[in-house]
Design a protein around this motif. Structure first.
Motif, PDB file in Angstrom:
ATOM      1  N   LYS A 125       0.819  -1.216   0.000  1.00  0.00           N
ATOM      2  CA  LYS A 125       0.000   0.000   0.000  1.00  0.00           C
ATOM      3  C   LYS A 125       0.853   1.266   0.000  1.00  0.00           C
ATOM      4  O   LYS A 125       0.461   2.301  -0.540  1.00  0.00           O
ATOM      5  CB  LYS A 125      -0.929  -0.019   1.212  1.00  0.00           C
ATOM      6  N   ALA A 170      -0.925  -6.164   7.063  1.00  0.00           N
ATOM      7  CA  ALA A 170      -2.186  -5.905   6.368  1.00  0.00           C
ATOM      8  C   ALA A 170      -2.013  -6.003   4.854  1.00  0.00           C
ATOM      9  O   ALA A 170      -2.931  -6.441   4.142  1.00  0.00           O
ATOM     10  CB  ALA A 170      -2.722  -4.528   6.751  1.00  0.00           C
ATOM     11  N   ASP A 171      -0.845  -5.596   4.339  1.00  0.00           N
ATOM     12  CA  ASP A 171      -0.573  -5.757   2.906  1.00  0.00           C
ATOM     13  C   ASP A 171      -0.648  -7.222   2.505  1.00  0.00           C
ATOM     14  O   ASP A 171      -1.222  -7.571   1.466  1.00  0.00           O
ATOM     15  CB  ASP A 171       0.822  -5.224   2.560  1.00  0.00           C
ATOM     16  N   ALA A 228      -4.239  -8.661   2.707  1.00  0.00           N
ATOM     17  CA  ALA A 228      -5.182  -8.144   1.713  1.00  0.00           C
ATOM     18  C   ALA A 228      -5.014  -8.790   0.350  1.00  0.00           C
ATOM     19  O   ALA A 228      -5.854  -8.590  -0.542  1.00  0.00           O
ATOM     20  CB  ALA A 228      -5.004  -6.630   1.584  1.00  0.00           C
TER      21      ALA A 228
END
Length: 569
Positions: free
Chosen positions: A105, A254-255, A258
């Motif tokens: 991100k 989180a990257d 996802a």
């Protein structure tokens, strides 16, 4: 279980082009057959064959092969990489799966800049900044959910045994380690695997055990992909990238969490009497292959034959045009409108083919203007990759699976987590974000997947039978290797292994390149006489695998340049 002797079957396999025009002959192969697996390492091919023997599908077999290659061919593939998979069913249905790595991100247009200038490509490879979120396991899980027959955990058995019991360092792995010592030994885990305490590379034949990878494989086998994409492993990947001693870059758990693999429509087109299907964007390989073949349809390549410099001249000219379109138009379709339909439109391809002459060379091979062109984007820069492998399977039902997987450069970024290497896939992006006031077509963006050359394919004859499936490894050479395989088998009547053995010709800055030490490499004077201004004869690290249908059943083919093999259950 025995490794098939491809030479003994070459004579029978040579009949395949005749059979393409006589579909009833193939009725003899409708009987159940055990299938076959072809991969760049016999131990990995044996893992896939074990799964076929247990009743697994072709997709099951290539997943097991991939997992085994993660152990025995870590310089080319692994849990920390990504890839593309093309499945073909015996009834003609084709699915494609995109497991290409994605930028985190935090990535932006100047991701590979330092002090206001773009990094040198080689300097950007080691460490964290080159790492994309891995996609291989997400791809495997998605494909297994749709085409798997055996339980997920069963597919991991062979790879777990290989990691636990140890595998010998092969000559090819040893040579790659010797040529990439800095990247292979960048991480303490890698140094512990392949080097002695004094820092010396272990010799050929040394047995390497990888308990960290064994435990990771066991976790993913038992818990599914979430064991990789969430929790401790996701945190470990993020830490390795963010705290890398070289080129650290922001990546979060989180990257990783996802990330999702995705299905995509296959790109398919007719070639003479066959239907050829491959991978669409963000891979450029399928478009390059289909465009090149489409431009060559008006020429009688069969009559010219593989020893004709004119044939290779025509192939080179068509490839030049296809690669020009690739550099201008192909990117991640979630971010850039790729005119795939326009690039494969028969009228557009015919107009491009009209630029080719049998007796002369185009002064330039510019990109065209297919329907759907977006003038908002500028031309990108061709990027090469080297740490790639291909493997393929056909099962007893006649279904096929063709999987190309990569960590990008040899040993990827050099960073290791839980016994597997992290890729350096983000160096496949164009480092320069704009040209002439327009964004480059393959520029870095958060969540974006870089353009690839990977080209897994499946070929159907006029009666709807699969007659060939395969692919290649070797960066920018991948599409031209696949083009050579297809022309060699379909036009020139060679068996798949003989076609793979042929040299290649391909676009090169300012001219073309040919593989040195091959009959094509000896054609430099003749190609020069046809007007090619610059021809470079050079060694190439080519590596291809395929499976071909013959009257007697499926025959696997592995590139003799590699350590590959084909194995039947």
């Amino acid at each position: 279980m025995a490794i098939e002797s491809l030479r003994k079957r070459a004579v029978r396999a040579a009949l395949i082009p005749l059979l393409a025009f006589a579909p009833p002959i193939f009725a003899r192969t409708a009987l159940p057959q055990p299938g076959v697996v072809s991969a760049a390492d016999p131990r990995a091919a044996a893992a896939g064959a074990e799964i076929l023997r247990a009743g697994g599908s072709a997709t099951d077999a290539v997943i097991a092969t991939f997992l085994a290659l993660s152990v025995v061919e870590p310089q080319s593939t692994g849990l920390g990489g990504g890839g593309f998979l093309v499945t073909g069913s015996a009834d003609g249905h084709v699915d494609t799966y995109d497991g290409r790595e994605a930028a985190p991100k935090a990535a932006d247009a100047h991701w590979f800049y330092r002090d206001g200038q773009p990094l040198d490509h080689r300097a950007a490879i080691p460490g964290g900044r080159s790492v994309g979120v891995p996609g291989n396991l997400a791809l495997a899980a998605l494909a297994h959910a749709q085409h798997g027959h055996l339980p997920w955990a069963q597919l991991f058995g062979p790879a777990i045994r290989l990691a636990r019991d140890g595998t010998a360092i092969t000559p090819r792995l040893h040579a790659t380690l010797a040529s990439a010592k800095d990247i292979a030994g960048l991480d303490p885990q890698g140094r512990a695997l392949w080097f002695d305490p004094q820092g010396n590379l272990l010799p050929v034949g040394a047995v390497v055990k990888n308990p960290a990878l064994e435990h990771m494989l066991e976790r993913v086998a038992g818990e599914g992909p979430r064991a990789f994409y969430t929790g401790a492993n996701a945190a470990a990947i993020a830490k390795a990238v963010s705290a890398s001693p070289i080129n650290p870059a922001p990546m979060t758990a989180a990257d990783i969490g996802a990330y999702h693999a995705r299905t995509a429509p296959p790109v398919c087109a007719p070639y003479r009497t066959w239907r050829i299907c491959g991978m669409g964007p963000p891979s450029s390989g399928g478009i390059i292959v289909l465009q090149t073949l489409g431009m060559l349809q008006r020429f009688d390549l069969k009559a010219l034959g593989p020893n004709s410099p004119v044939a290779w001249h025509l192939i080179a000219e068509a490839e030049r045009l296809a690669f020009a379109d690739r550099d201008r138009f192909v990117d991640d379709p979630s971010f850039v409108p790729v005119p795939t339909k326009g690039l494969l439109d028969p009228a557009y391809i015919a107009a491009r083919s009209a630029l080719i002459r049998e007796d002369s060379t185009m002064a330039e091979a510019p990109a065209g203007t297919p329907v759907g062109t977006d003038p908002h984007y500028a031309l990108g820069t061709p990027i090469d990759e080297h740490g790639t492998t291909h493997f393929v399977a056909v099962d007893a039902r006649g279904d096929s699976a063709s999987f190309t997987s990569t960590v990008e450069s040899a040993f990827g970024s050099g960073l290791m987590v839980s016994g597997y290497l992290l890729n350096n896939e983000l160096t496949d992006f164009d480092f320069v974000p704009d040209r002439d006031g327009k964004p480059t077509v393959n520029g870095v963006e958060p969540g974006k997947r870089p353009r690839s050359s990977m080209s897994p394919v499946v070929v159907y004859d006029a009666a709807g039978h699969i007659v060939l499936t395969g692919g290649a490894a070797g960066g920018i050479t991948i599409p031209v290797q696949v083009i050579r395989l297809l022309i060699g088998t379909l036009d020139w009547g060679l068996d798949a292994r003989a076609a793979i053995t042929l040299g290649v010709v391909m676009p090169f800055p300012g001219g073309i390149a040919v593989e040195a030490g091959t009959p094509v490499g000896a054609m430099v004077p003749a190609l020069t006489a046809l007007g090619h201004p610059k021809i470079v004869a050079m060694p190439m690290r080519l590596k291809a695998n395929a499976i071909q249908r013959t009257p007697d059943g499926w025959v696997g083919a592995a590139d003799p340049r590699s350590e590959g093999a084909s194995v039947s259950p």
